[in-house]
Design an enzyme around this catalytic site. Sequence first.
Site, PDB file in Angstrom:
ATOM      1  N   HIS A  18      32.011  79.100 -49.917  1.00 11.49           N
ATOM      2  CA  HIS A  18      32.479  80.052 -48.908  1.00 11.49           C
ATOM      3  C   HIS A  18      32.557  79.490 -47.510  1.00 11.49           C
ATOM      4  CE1 HIS A  18      32.795  83.880 -51.063  1.00 11.49           C
ATOM      5  NE2 HIS A  18      31.874  83.384 -51.857  1.00 11.49           N
ATOM      6  N   LYS A  20      34.261  91.769 -36.327  1.00  7.75           N
ATOM      7  CA  LYS A  20      33.735  90.828 -37.323  1.00  7.75           C
ATOM      8  C   LYS A  20      32.411  90.329 -36.769  1.00  7.75           C
ATOM      9  CE  LYS A  20      37.558  88.351 -36.742  1.00  7.75           C
ATOM     10  NZ  LYS A  20      38.072  87.908 -38.006  1.00  7.75           N
ATOM     11  N   ARG A  21      31.648  89.577 -37.571  1.00 10.53           N
ATOM     12  CA  ARG A  21      30.406  89.014 -37.031  1.00 10.53           C
ATOM     13  C   ARG A  21      30.711  88.223 -35.762  1.00 10.53           C
ATOM     14  NH1 ARG A  21      25.500  89.782 -40.040  1.00 10.53           N
ATOM     15  NH2 ARG A  21      24.655  88.306 -38.551  1.00 10.53           N
ATOM     16  N   LYS A  42      34.372  81.984 -34.503  1.00 11.80           N
ATOM     17  CA  LYS A  42      35.361  83.071 -34.577  1.00 11.80           C
ATOM     18  C   LYS A  42      36.002  83.337 -33.209  1.00 11.80           C
ATOM     19  CE  LYS A  42      32.891  85.316 -38.426  1.00 11.80           C
ATOM     20  NZ  LYS A  42      33.834  85.443 -39.551  1.00 11.80           N
ATOM     21  N   THR A  94      38.740  88.265 -44.647  1.00  7.57           N
ATOM     22  CA  THR A  94      39.328  89.356 -45.426  1.00  7.57           C
ATOM     23  C   THR A  94      39.644  90.519 -44.495  1.00  7.57           C
ATOM     24  OG1 THR A  94      37.081  90.015 -46.014  1.00  7.57           O
ATOM     25  CG2 THR A  94      38.352  88.846 -47.696  1.00  7.57           C
ATOM     26  N   LYS A 101      42.718  93.437 -44.393  1.00  8.19           N
ATOM     27  CA  LYS A 101      42.519  94.885 -44.245  1.00  8.19           C
ATOM     28  C   LYS A 101      43.381  95.437 -43.109  1.00  8.19           C
ATOM     29  CE  LYS A 101      37.945  94.119 -46.020  1.00  8.19           C
ATOM     30  NZ  LYS A 101      36.591  93.670 -45.688  1.00  8.19           N
TER      31      LYS A 101
END
Length: 835
Positions: free
Chosen positions: A369, A560-561, A566, A669, A673
């Site tokens: 992952h 998101k986290r 990110k 993901t 969405k």
Amino acid sequence: MMAEKKTLTPSNNPYKGMDAEALKNSLVNHLEYSQAKDEYSATRLDYFNSLALTVRDRLFERWIDTQQTYYKKPCKRVYYLSLEFLMGRALDNSMINLGLREETEKALDDLGLHLEDLVEQEYDAGLGNGGLGRLAACFLDSMATMALPAYGYGIRYEYGIFFQHIRDGAQVETPDPWLRYGNPWEIPRPEYLYPVHFYGRLQNKDDGTGGVEWVDTQDVMAMAYDTPIPGYRNDTVNNLRLWSAKATRDFELGYFNHGDYERAVGDKVATETISKVLYPNDNVFEGRELRLKQEYFFVAATMRDIIRRFKKVGGKKYTTLPDKVAVQLNDTHPAVAIPELMRILVDEEGLAWDTAWDVTVKTFAYTNHTVLPEALETWPVDLFGRVLPRHLQIIYDINYNFLQEVEKLYPGDTERLRRMSLIGEEGGKTVRMANLAVVGSHSVNGVSALHSDIIKRDLFRDFYQLWPGRFNNKTNGITPRRWLKSCNPALADLITRHIGEDWIIDLDELKKLIPLAEDPAFREQWRRVKLANKERLASYILKSNNLRVEPHSLFDCQVKRIHEYKRQLLNVLHVIALYNRLKDAPASGDRGGRTVIFAGKAAPGYYAAKLIIRLINAVAEVVNNDGHTRGALKVVFLANYNVSLAEKLIPAADLSEQISTAGTEASGTGNMKFALNGALTIGTLDGANVEILEEVGQDNIFIFGLKTEEVEATWRGGYDPWQYYHSDGELKWVLDMISQGYFSPEDPGMFRRLTDSLLHHGDPYRLLADFRSYVDTQDAAATLYRDQEAWTRKSILNVAAMGKFSSDRTIGEYASEIWKVKPVKITRPAPPPPG
Ligand code: IMP
């Protein structure tokens, strides 16, 4: 399996027309049975519980039928092992999958109740951190919907992911006691209770076999709790089995023997801490002894359970185990299952090593992952050997055999042996769980095309050269039941009215929306649905943050986290640039109006991520209260991002921020969405964004920034952040404001660590290299948003192109290419006709 056309004709929908009256009676019965006998004193929580039990009754009938069918039909079963299952709420999803939602709404209406109010009563099952845990939950839904004989296995944490509060702009964590008011969906199974051993020592068996015994262990019991997982209108109800730690009876006996009551109870409590709390790290490895014990605890109980079931259906010859059992390892967290199966087969069942190894490799498959080095699991050998002495010995034996094989193929290549060894030598000896997982599995997959390429050419390069056939890609997906039908009922209904309802189980059907993108009346309806969703989110923001936002403004969302890779910080730099433009020239700049929404948790020990949250809130404070912007820019940080908040937020988004440094996000993901709910993506060519671009076409997505190879080139050729700082006036202005305390006047140096990391400490995430193309691309998005017809057209085309990203497609590929499991149809007698 995938070629067959799937439809939801009335004949295969036995639930259509299920009696609202029967549901109502059942609900009232449950309510009367509970303490809330007096109707007037019943709270919404009482009603929720009664409704959940009503739905549960219908789940359990099917759950029993399904589990019995798996015993009657000799099928191969698949086991999905994951330390995280981020399930969210179960009520709405269960009603939808059982085909009960409309009837329930009617039944509740008659009782003067609103379904939405009751749905909101449920606590989220937050047994996961982010993508990896939510993926496991989407996979369970798809496996049941595709009628696969599948089981999820994990830990029943007493405390899930912490609650996040924002106090004075900073994240504050409190525990998540999600079981406090009971959990109507789980069934305790005290009959499934297994001892799990830890510590102790090894001694040679005295039976002359030369075998080894693991003795003087400390033991903990694992007790099963089952949660039913319904498929979509197909009568399949699979099982999620979560293990809870219980002390062995020995503790109580110890008390009688020694008279030390306090100690006995204290030891019992200590034992049961194994399943107490989820580790709140996302993409970061924390090498704590308790975490290793969690990993082994759940794996040991699970392998026992799998072997019990194998024996129960008549399995005797272990060489047939891989014909009956496929085990998927969700990351390396359950990889200790590999030496555990070896231990069972060799030490307990007396198989020869080579036979046992052949069975083991054929049984396991591993999903990687992440390629982030800080996330890779490497356990100090000392710690591992103390907690699991026999497993360490087995890992050494696996490694010895494996390295001999490598040495034969690459004689004298000691560098290669060093790289491929299951034991790392740098900075103290460690067990490399990723190498163990690759060596012990017949399949290794990445989670997007790009990520699978990267692991082949980089992370697992040597292994790929050795076993190219072992590596494959399975691009992640999301379940359309939760992420469209349940969370966005108005859009789901609009779609169904125009193209029928088969998209729910065959997401490629959404292609039929393509011609409708050209229909102005359809676009108008589409816009109305989005606006209503945005108005609902605006009310939520008003309640939660006491902030008014304009529903017609562009809702620009990054949820998101919080993680440096990110790049929420890049988003903040853009927000400040917009703010400066508005202050500078209130008539120009981004006049369409923009609401920038952030949400996400930072790991409690991750200093930089927590500082980014503080910066977002500090910028929000300044921007939202500055009259110069005349409301054209608002910044919102929504606290406690979880599955239920995602379900409110995603349907209301216009723009989806997927801006990680190319090569760092394995898939993502959230990106899927958002696009499935009609948001346009602004993103880098990272993870599954690459495939979203392929599906929607470059005219319908905003791509910017360095590509993976270009990022890699900056590592080889050097990266100079100052070049960007000195050549881009807007960027310099923004960075200077942060570092000089514009957003923290009472503590001007507060955010300097963030700008220092970008300018002075080599910023591994290359924010400044991507700043200009990000800002320019944001400008293009703002321009397009002013043309609502053009924007809506692209929004429709995004949804139309999301077929590939159904987790049904992903699971279909796992089932046929890795697991070799086939659907098992569950048949039930037809329900009596209504009335
Ligand atoms: P497990 O698969 O053994 O964990 O059992 C789960 C459920 O399957 C049980 O609660 C039963 O409903 C059903 N079941 C278990 N064993 C059998 C069997 O031998 N025949 C039919 N059904 C069974």
